[in-house]
Design an enzyme around this catalytic site. Structure first.
Site, PDB file in Angstrom:
ATOM      1  N   ARG A 144       6.361  -3.053   0.314  1.00 54.42           N
ATOM      2  CA  ARG A 144       7.488  -3.925   0.664  1.00 54.42           C
ATOM      3  C   ARG A 144       8.796  -3.141   0.760  1.00 54.42           C
ATOM      4  O   ARG A 144       9.703  -3.538   1.482  1.00 54.42           O
ATOM      5  CB  ARG A 144       7.589  -5.073  -0.352  1.00 54.42           C
ATOM      6  N   LYS A 200      -2.305   3.656 -10.396  1.00 51.83           N
ATOM      7  CA  LYS A 200      -3.418   2.715 -10.343  1.00 51.83           C
ATOM      8  C   LYS A 200      -4.589   3.222 -11.170  1.00 51.83           C
ATOM      9  O   LYS A 200      -4.792   4.428 -11.260  1.00 51.83           O
ATOM     10  CB  LYS A 200      -3.903   2.571  -8.891  1.00 51.83           C
TER      11      LYS A 200
HETATM   12  N1  BES Z   1      -1.639  -1.377  -1.323  1.00 53.64           N
HETATM   13  C1  BES Z   1      -1.536  -2.270  -2.411  1.00 53.64           C
HETATM   14  C2  BES Z   1      -2.170  -3.629  -2.120  1.00 53.64           C
HETATM   15  C3  BES Z   1      -3.659  -3.652  -1.946  1.00 53.64           C
HETATM   16  C4  BES Z   1      -4.485  -4.013  -2.997  1.00 53.64           C
HETATM   17  C5  BES Z   1      -4.235  -3.400  -0.711  1.00 53.64           C
HETATM   18  C6  BES Z   1      -5.866  -4.059  -2.811  1.00 53.64           C
HETATM   19  C7  BES Z   1      -5.612  -3.445  -0.528  1.00 53.64           C
HETATM   20  C8  BES Z   1      -6.423  -3.777  -1.575  1.00 53.64           C
HETATM   21  C9  BES Z   1      -0.076  -2.520  -2.767  1.00 53.64           C
HETATM   22  O1  BES Z   1       0.780  -1.460  -2.543  1.00 53.64           O
HETATM   23  C10 BES Z   1      -0.022  -2.769  -4.238  1.00 53.64           C
HETATM   24  O2  BES Z   1      -0.321  -1.888  -4.989  1.00 53.64           O
HETATM   25  N2  BES Z   1       0.365  -3.975  -4.610  1.00 53.64           N
HETATM   26  C11 BES Z   1       0.461  -4.348  -5.971  1.00 53.64           C
HETATM   27  C12 BES Z   1       1.747  -5.096  -6.171  1.00 53.64           C
HETATM   28  C13 BES Z   1       2.058  -5.365  -7.591  1.00 53.64           C
HETATM   29  C14 BES Z   1       2.447  -4.094  -8.305  1.00 53.64           C
HETATM   30  C15 BES Z   1       3.178  -6.367  -7.645  1.00 53.64           C
HETATM   31  C16 BES Z   1      -0.739  -5.226  -6.285  1.00 53.64           C
HETATM   32  O3  BES Z   1      -1.100  -6.044  -5.451  1.00 53.64           O
HETATM   33  O4  BES Z   1      -1.320  -5.060  -7.343  1.00 53.64           O
HETATM   34 MN    MN Z   2       0.856  -0.105  -4.184  1.00 53.87          MN
END
Ligand code: BES
Ligand code: MN
Ligand code: ZN
Length: 464
Positions: A322, A248
């Site tokens: 997931r 990230k």
């Molecule tokens: N933990 C994150 C989702 C999240 C984002 C929680 C912002 C709280 C605040 C999750 O694991 C994630 O990174 N999701 C990705 C999925 C994507 C790679 C398809 C996302 O939402 O960007």
């Molecule tokens: Mn994630």
């Protein structure tokens, strides 16, 4: 803060007497009416406050008037917010004790006590200078029973918020397991890495393999006296989500210690069950691990096999929640429960869609979803249903495996929902995406910034 009930508080000596005023109406205290309404035109709009020194005219040193808004709009949710607001104001003026009498005949004790505890909440464990705390508040007119239930709910939310506010260096998978093992009135089984492997949880293990923190699969079980229903609740327990090799950006990683908010919610709920004694069998499940980049991390392109035998091509290592939930859902579906609920900070797409105001809800049973939505509303939370059109599955198609873990950037909350559904078998299931609601950057309603305890009150009311 100690919370008490007493039938008569208006003549009890106290530092601050907190009273309510409906918009356009008088209060029950002549003194307050004279100064606030007649002299200063205090309107009593919802959330407004007015502080008055009594100079010995009544047994309280000060009177705090809280605007309760329109009388016909007043309900349990309003009183919770009004009490929380009162407590914040009392903390501001550094009061040590107070009596609260809104002069309302309905027994809103549960909401009032919960509001008091939410208003009192601060996470100052790591600060040298602690926040000012009230020592004792006394409510008038409400029943002991309702107040006590409010305190149980308030304790559960505090438990969850404290844990979700903890940095990842503290709230590790092992710590969550240790906490689960010490909860009273439930049985807990912890599966370590080898046991997780033996259960065939290849998706969950892949996420965990990049971290030096060992994964812990946590299975808690509460059994009521005459269990009438069997329910499993699952919390996403990513103790830190760096994104993994698909790392990230810094700004998105900043709050990712909160990626175990679902797990913290489940732990908060489980520790309250022994006190509430619902007639149900309730399983609490957490597949705890970290998502980290390292030489041992899982990689884009890897093909994983989940507990139910389905294969998953890793499209993005940041869609890790997931994967862990997939195996946890398989586990839950094998327990012979009637209903499964998962709570997860799952997608940024859900935050884009609903902001911090509402959690997204999806599932395979409309009746269960609507019961959860209405329970949330009564509890002071907002759940909003998002669709699970089968077309969302198209974007998860893989050339080499049964599915990929991510699809199109668009409709991401729903894509995650249909992905999870692949691991649900023969039970009613609801998925609650709390990515936007679990953690606040700035205060909202009765909540301060930081962890909110999202899902706790709704789940407790749902299970009760
Ligand atoms: N933990 C994150 C989702 C999240 C984002 C929680 C912002 C709280 C605040 C999750 O694991 C994630 O990174 N999701 C990705 C999925 C994507 C790679 C398809 C996302 O939402 O960007
Ligand atoms: Mn994630
Ligand atoms: Zn995550």
């Amino acid at each position: 803060m100690k919370i008490k009930v007493s039938q008569e508080v208006k003549n009890t000596p106290t530092e601050v007497l907190v009273i309510g005023q409906f918009e356009g109406e008088k209060t029950s205290l002549e003194l307050a009416n004279t100064y606030a309404i007649e002299k200063d035109g205090f309107e009593g709009k919802f959330g407004q406050t007015y502080l008055l020194h009594t100079f010995g005219k009544i047994p309280a040193d000060k009177i705090l008037i809280i605007g309760l808004g329109k009388k016909e709009e007043f309900d349990a949710n309003k009183i919770r917010e009004a009490v929380a607001k009162s407590i914040k104001k009392l903390k501001q003026i550094k009061a040590k004790n107070a009596c609260i009498d809104f002069d309302i005949n309905c027994d809103y004790g549960k909401s009032a006590a919960l509001g008091a505890m939410i208003g009192d909440y601060a996470f100052d464990k790591y600060k040298s200078e602690k926040a000012h705390r009230l020592e004792e508040i006394t409510f008038a007119k409400f029943s002991e029973k309702e107040i006590n239930e409010g305190i149980i709910f308030g304790d559960a939310m505090k438990f969850t918020r404290d844990l979700a506010n903890e940095p990842a260096q503290y709230a590790t998978p092992s710590k969550l397991a240790e906490i689960a093992e010490n909860i009273e009135g439930i049985t807990t089984k912890i599966y370590d890495k080898d046991a997780i492997e033996r259960m065939g949880m290849g998706a969950y293990l892949a996420v965990a393999q990049g971290s030096i923190q060992a994964p812990k699969f946590i299975h808690m079980k509460y059994t009521g006296k005459n269990p009438k229903r069997k329910i499993a609740i699952i919390g996403k327990g990513i103790c830190f989500d760096s994104g993994g090799l698909d790392i990230k950006p810094a700004s998105s990683m900043l709050t990712m210690k909160d990626d175990m908010s679902g797990a913290a919610c489940i732990l908060g709920v489980m520790q309250a069950l022994n006190k509430l004694q619902p007639d149900a069998e309730i399983h609490g499940i957490i597949a705890a691990c970290e998502n980290m980049p390292s030489g041992s991390s899982y990689k884009p392109g890897d093909i994983l096999t989940a507990k139910n035998g389905k294969t998953i091509e890793v499209d993005n290592t940041d869609a890790e929640g997931r994967l862990t939930l997939a195996d946890a859902l398989c586990f839950a579906c094998e327990l012979g429960v009637d209903e499964v609920i998962d709570v997860a900070t799952l997608t940024g797409a859900c935050v884009v869609a609903l902001g911090t105001i509402a959690s997204g809800i999806m599932g395979n049973n409309e009746d269960m979803i609507s019961r959860l939505i209405s329970t949330a509303k009564d509890s002071g939370e907002t759940f909003w249903q998002l669709p699970m059109f089968s077309e969302y599955k198209d974007s998860l198609k893989s050339e080499v495996a049964d599915m990929k873990n991510t699809g199109s950037r668009f409709g991401g909350a729903s894509t995650a929902g249909v992905f999870l559904q692949e691991f649900v078998k023969d039970v009613k299931w609801s998925h609650i995406d709390i990515a936007g609601t679990a953690y606040l950057e700035k205060p909202q309603k009765e909540l301060i910034a930081g962890a909110t305890g999202a899902g706790v009150r709704t789940l407790l009311n749902y299970l009760k």
